[in-house]
Design an enzyme around this catalytic site. Structure first.
Site, PDB file in Angstrom:
ATOM      1  N   LYS A  27       0.819  -1.214   0.000  1.00 29.29           N
ATOM      2  CA  LYS A  27       0.000   0.000   0.000  1.00 29.29           C
ATOM      3  C   LYS A  27       0.859   1.273   0.000  1.00 29.29           C
ATOM      4  O   LYS A  27       2.060   1.226   0.283  1.00 29.29           O
ATOM      5  CB  LYS A  27      -0.930  -0.022   1.220  1.00 29.29           C
ATOM      6  CG  LYS A  27      -1.986  -1.133   1.165  1.00 29.29           C
ATOM      7  CD  LYS A  27      -3.007  -0.944   2.280  1.00 29.29           C
ATOM      8  CE  LYS A  27      -4.066  -2.026   2.245  1.00 29.29           C
ATOM      9  NZ  LYS A  27      -5.146  -1.778   3.227  1.00 29.29           N
ATOM     10  N   TYR A  67     -12.495  -1.433  -4.005  1.00 29.45           N
ATOM     11  CA  TYR A  67     -13.027  -1.667  -2.658  1.00 29.45           C
ATOM     12  C   TYR A  67     -14.551  -1.514  -2.611  1.00 29.45           C
ATOM     13  O   TYR A  67     -15.101  -1.234  -1.536  1.00 29.45           O
ATOM     14  CB  TYR A  67     -12.378  -0.694  -1.673  1.00 29.45           C
ATOM     15  CG  TYR A  67     -10.985  -1.113  -1.218  1.00 29.45           C
ATOM     16  CD1 TYR A  67     -10.798  -2.254  -0.431  1.00 29.45           C
ATOM     17  CD2 TYR A  67      -9.862  -0.372  -1.549  1.00 29.45           C
ATOM     18  CE1 TYR A  67      -9.536  -2.636   0.000  1.00 29.45           C
ATOM     19  CE2 TYR A  67      -8.586  -0.748  -1.119  1.00 29.45           C
ATOM     20  CZ  TYR A  67      -8.442  -1.883  -0.342  1.00 29.45           C
ATOM     21  OH  TYR A  67      -7.191  -2.264   0.096  1.00 29.45           O
ATOM     22  N   PHE A  75     -15.631   3.920   6.832  1.00 30.01           N
ATOM     23  CA  PHE A  75     -14.257   4.272   6.479  1.00 30.01           C
ATOM     24  C   PHE A  75     -13.987   4.244   4.979  1.00 30.01           C
ATOM     25  O   PHE A  75     -12.845   4.403   4.552  1.00 30.01           O
ATOM     26  CB  PHE A  75     -13.271   3.350   7.210  1.00 30.01           C
ATOM     27  CG  PHE A  75     -13.473   1.867   6.948  1.00 30.01           C
ATOM     28  CD1 PHE A  75     -12.986   1.256   5.804  1.00 30.01           C
ATOM     29  CD2 PHE A  75     -14.153   1.085   7.871  1.00 30.01           C
ATOM     30  CE1 PHE A  75     -13.170  -0.101   5.575  1.00 30.01           C
ATOM     31  CE2 PHE A  75     -14.355  -0.281   7.653  1.00 30.01           C
ATOM     32  CZ  PHE A  75     -13.851  -0.866   6.493  1.00 30.01           C
ATOM     33  N   ARG A 103      -2.247 -14.298   3.729  1.00 31.77           N
ATOM     34  CA  ARG A 103      -2.885 -13.650   4.884  1.00 31.77           C
ATOM     35  C   ARG A 103      -2.088 -13.921   6.163  1.00 31.77           C
ATOM     36  O   ARG A 103      -1.957 -13.049   7.020  1.00 31.77           O
ATOM     37  CB  ARG A 103      -4.342 -14.101   5.017  1.00 31.77           C
ATOM     38  CG  ARG A 103      -5.188 -13.582   3.853  1.00 31.77           C
ATOM     39  CD  ARG A 103      -6.636 -14.013   3.952  1.00 31.77           C
ATOM     40  NE  ARG A 103      -7.370 -13.276   4.966  1.00 31.77           N
ATOM     41  CZ  ARG A 103      -7.835 -12.028   4.805  1.00 31.77           C
ATOM     42  NH1 ARG A 103      -7.621 -11.367   3.683  1.00 31.77           N
ATOM     43  NH2 ARG A 103      -8.524 -11.439   5.764  1.00 31.77           N
ATOM     44  N   THR A 109      -5.520  -7.472  10.223  1.00 32.44           N
ATOM     45  CA  THR A 109      -5.799  -6.183   9.569  1.00 32.44           C
ATOM     46  C   THR A 109      -5.360  -5.019  10.434  1.00 32.44           C
ATOM     47  O   THR A 109      -4.767  -4.048   9.959  1.00 32.44           O
ATOM     48  CB  THR A 109      -7.322  -6.072   9.289  1.00 32.44           C
ATOM     49  OG1 THR A 109      -7.716  -7.206   8.518  1.00 32.44           O
ATOM     50  CG2 THR A 109      -7.656  -4.796   8.533  1.00 32.44           C
ATOM     51  N   ARG A 120       2.438  -6.775   8.821  1.00 30.87           N
ATOM     52  CA  ARG A 120       1.724  -5.638   9.422  1.00 30.87           C
ATOM     53  C   ARG A 120       2.292  -5.286  10.798  1.00 30.87           C
ATOM     54  O   ARG A 120       2.320  -4.113  11.178  1.00 30.87           O
ATOM     55  CB  ARG A 120       0.221  -5.924   9.471  1.00 30.87           C
ATOM     56  CG  ARG A 120      -0.424  -5.747   8.090  1.00 30.87           C
ATOM     57  CD  ARG A 120      -1.844  -6.210   8.079  1.00 30.87           C
ATOM     58  NE  ARG A 120      -2.547  -5.862   6.854  1.00 30.87           N
ATOM     59  CZ  ARG A 120      -3.576  -6.568   6.381  1.00 30.87           C
ATOM     60  NH1 ARG A 120      -4.002  -7.630   7.030  1.00 30.87           N
ATOM     61  NH2 ARG A 120      -4.170  -6.200   5.263  1.00 30.87           N
ATOM     62  N   ASN A 130      -2.258   0.144   6.658  1.00 29.20           N
ATOM     63  CA  ASN A 130      -1.754  -1.125   7.199  1.00 29.20           C
ATOM     64  C   ASN A 130      -0.834  -1.880   6.237  1.00 29.20           C
ATOM     65  O   ASN A 130      -0.769  -3.104   6.255  1.00 29.20           O
ATOM     66  CB  ASN A 130      -2.924  -2.001   7.682  1.00 29.20           C
ATOM     67  CG  ASN A 130      -3.894  -2.367   6.589  1.00 29.20           C
ATOM     68  OD1 ASN A 130      -3.789  -1.855   5.473  1.00 29.20           O
ATOM     69  ND2 ASN A 130      -4.822  -3.254   6.876  1.00 29.20           N
ATOM     70  N   HIS A 133      -2.286  -5.403   1.450  1.00 24.77           N
ATOM     71  CA  HIS A 133      -3.635  -5.950   1.251  1.00 24.77           C
ATOM     72  C   HIS A 133      -3.498  -7.360   0.704  1.00 24.77           C
ATOM     73  O   HIS A 133      -2.553  -7.655  -0.028  1.00 24.77           O
ATOM     74  CB  HIS A 133      -4.427  -5.103   0.247  1.00 24.77           C
ATOM     75  CG  HIS A 133      -5.643  -5.811  -0.283  1.00 24.77           C
ATOM     76  ND1 HIS A 133      -6.830  -5.840   0.413  1.00 24.77           N
ATOM     77  CD2 HIS A 133      -5.827  -6.562  -1.400  1.00 24.77           C
ATOM     78  CE1 HIS A 133      -7.705  -6.581  -0.276  1.00 24.77           C
ATOM     79  NE2 HIS A 133      -7.118  -7.015  -1.374  1.00 24.77           N
ATOM     80  N   GLU A 144      -9.750  -9.851  -8.116  1.00 25.98           N
ATOM     81  CA  GLU A 144      -8.784  -8.771  -7.833  1.00 25.98           C
ATOM     82  C   GLU A 144      -7.583  -8.825  -8.786  1.00 25.98           C
ATOM     83  O   GLU A 144      -7.085  -7.785  -9.228  1.00 25.98           O
ATOM     84  CB  GLU A 144      -8.358  -8.840  -6.359  1.00 25.98           C
ATOM     85  CG  GLU A 144      -9.533  -8.535  -5.434  1.00 25.98           C
ATOM     86  CD  GLU A 144      -9.198  -8.592  -3.947  1.00 25.98           C
ATOM     87  OE1 GLU A 144      -8.054  -8.953  -3.593  1.00 25.98           O
ATOM     88  OE2 GLU A 144     -10.086  -8.260  -3.150  1.00 25.98           O
TER      89      GLU A 144
HETATM   90  P1  CMP Z   1      -7.557  -4.353   3.424  1.00 25.28           P
HETATM   91  O1  CMP Z   1      -7.056  -5.727   3.658  1.00 25.28           O
HETATM   92  O2  CMP Z   1      -6.955  -3.588   2.304  1.00 25.28           O
HETATM   93  O3  CMP Z   1      -9.128  -4.412   3.206  1.00 25.28           O
HETATM   94  C1  CMP Z   1      -9.981  -3.328   3.497  1.00 25.28           C
HETATM   95  C2  CMP Z   1      -9.283  -2.260   4.260  1.00 25.28           C
HETATM   96  O4  CMP Z   1     -10.118  -1.392   4.965  1.00 25.28           O
HETATM   97  C3  CMP Z   1      -8.417  -2.873   5.323  1.00 25.28           C
HETATM   98  O5  CMP Z   1      -7.318  -3.532   4.751  1.00 25.28           O
HETATM   99  C4  CMP Z   1      -8.099  -1.706   6.196  1.00 25.28           C
HETATM  100  O6  CMP Z   1      -6.947  -0.994   5.753  1.00 25.28           O
HETATM  101  C5  CMP Z   1      -9.313  -0.829   5.979  1.00 25.28           C
HETATM  102  N1  CMP Z   1     -10.093  -0.750   7.221  1.00 25.28           N
HETATM  103  C6  CMP Z   1     -10.720  -1.751   7.839  1.00 25.28           C
HETATM  104  N2  CMP Z   1     -11.318  -1.299   8.964  1.00 25.28           N
HETATM  105  C7  CMP Z   1     -11.032   0.035   9.046  1.00 25.28           C
HETATM  106  C8  CMP Z   1     -11.354   1.045   9.969  1.00 25.28           C
HETATM  107  N3  CMP Z   1     -12.093   0.782  11.051  1.00 25.28           N
HETATM  108  N4  CMP Z   1     -10.900   2.283   9.722  1.00 25.28           N
HETATM  109  C9  CMP Z   1     -10.170   2.555   8.617  1.00 25.28           C
HETATM  110  N5  CMP Z   1      -9.827   1.620   7.698  1.00 25.28           N
HETATM  111  C10 CMP Z   1     -10.251   0.368   7.912  1.00 25.28           C
END
Ligand code: CMP
Length: 155
Positions: A27, A67, A75, A103, A109, A120, A130, A133, A144
């Site tokens: 990211k 997304y 969010f 994963r 996450t 992470r 984070n 992905h 994807e």
């Molecule tokens: P990702 O695996 O890219 O999939 C969806 C993304 O949403 C996740 O990683 C996080 O970066 C983001 N995400 C999930 N929960 C939250 C949250 N509460 N606030 C902000 N971002 C979020």
């Protein structure tokens, strides 16, 4: 004449839904902090083969499409703003049971909950930023991968 089909597609199976492939993103936060090389090193060290990789800078619209499943989440705006804020690296990764394997390497996450030794834990600053992905199922991995790669970009 050489077949156009990349090596990852066998004769009987033209579909991208394969348990040995997954999709990943390094990211914008991790790219901006200079972690790309270290993360790729970790991916290769964990036994993945990189079948596709490119540096891109998504538009807000592209990030919203990617997304879309999260569009009702509070969010969503923050997430798509961040994902279009700078360059990221998109990846097609191969390994047995690629989705859970990637994963596991990424970790939870929320980096506050990520286990020692995960990407992470080491590279992510917050749940929103984070570092990486990964797809959550074989079906979503195929969607994807196809969102960012043409067949000619996969080896
Ligand atoms: P990702 O695996 O890219 O999939 C969806 C993304 O949403 C996740 O990683 C996080 O970066 C983001 N995400 C999930 N929960 C939250 C949250 N509460 N606030 C902000 N971002 C979020």
């Amino acid at each position: 004449m050489r077949p156009i089909r990349p090596a990852i597609f066998c004769k009987e199976e033209e579909s991208l839904i394969m348990s040995n492939l997954t999709f990943g993103i390094i990211k914008p936060d991790a790219v901006a902090k200079g972690h790309t090389g270290k993360i790729i090193d970790r991916i290769i060290g964990a036994g993945f083969t990189i079948r596709g990789m490119k540096l891109i800078h998504q538009s807000k619209r592209q990030a919203e499409g990617f997304y879309a499943v999260h569009r009702e989440r509070p969010f969503f705006g923050e997430l798509t703003e961040f994902m279009s804020s700078g360059p990221c690296v998109v990846l097609c990764l191969e390994k047995d049971n690629a989705v859970p394997a990637w994963r596991d390497l990424m970790g939870a996450t929320n980096p506050a909950e990520a286990a020692e030794g995960t990407l992470r834990k080491e590279f992510a600053g917050s749940i929103g930023e984070n570092a990486v992905h990964g797809s959550d199922s074989d079906e979503n991995a195929s969607i994807e991968i196809a969102y960012f790669f043409s067949k000619l970009e996969l080896v």
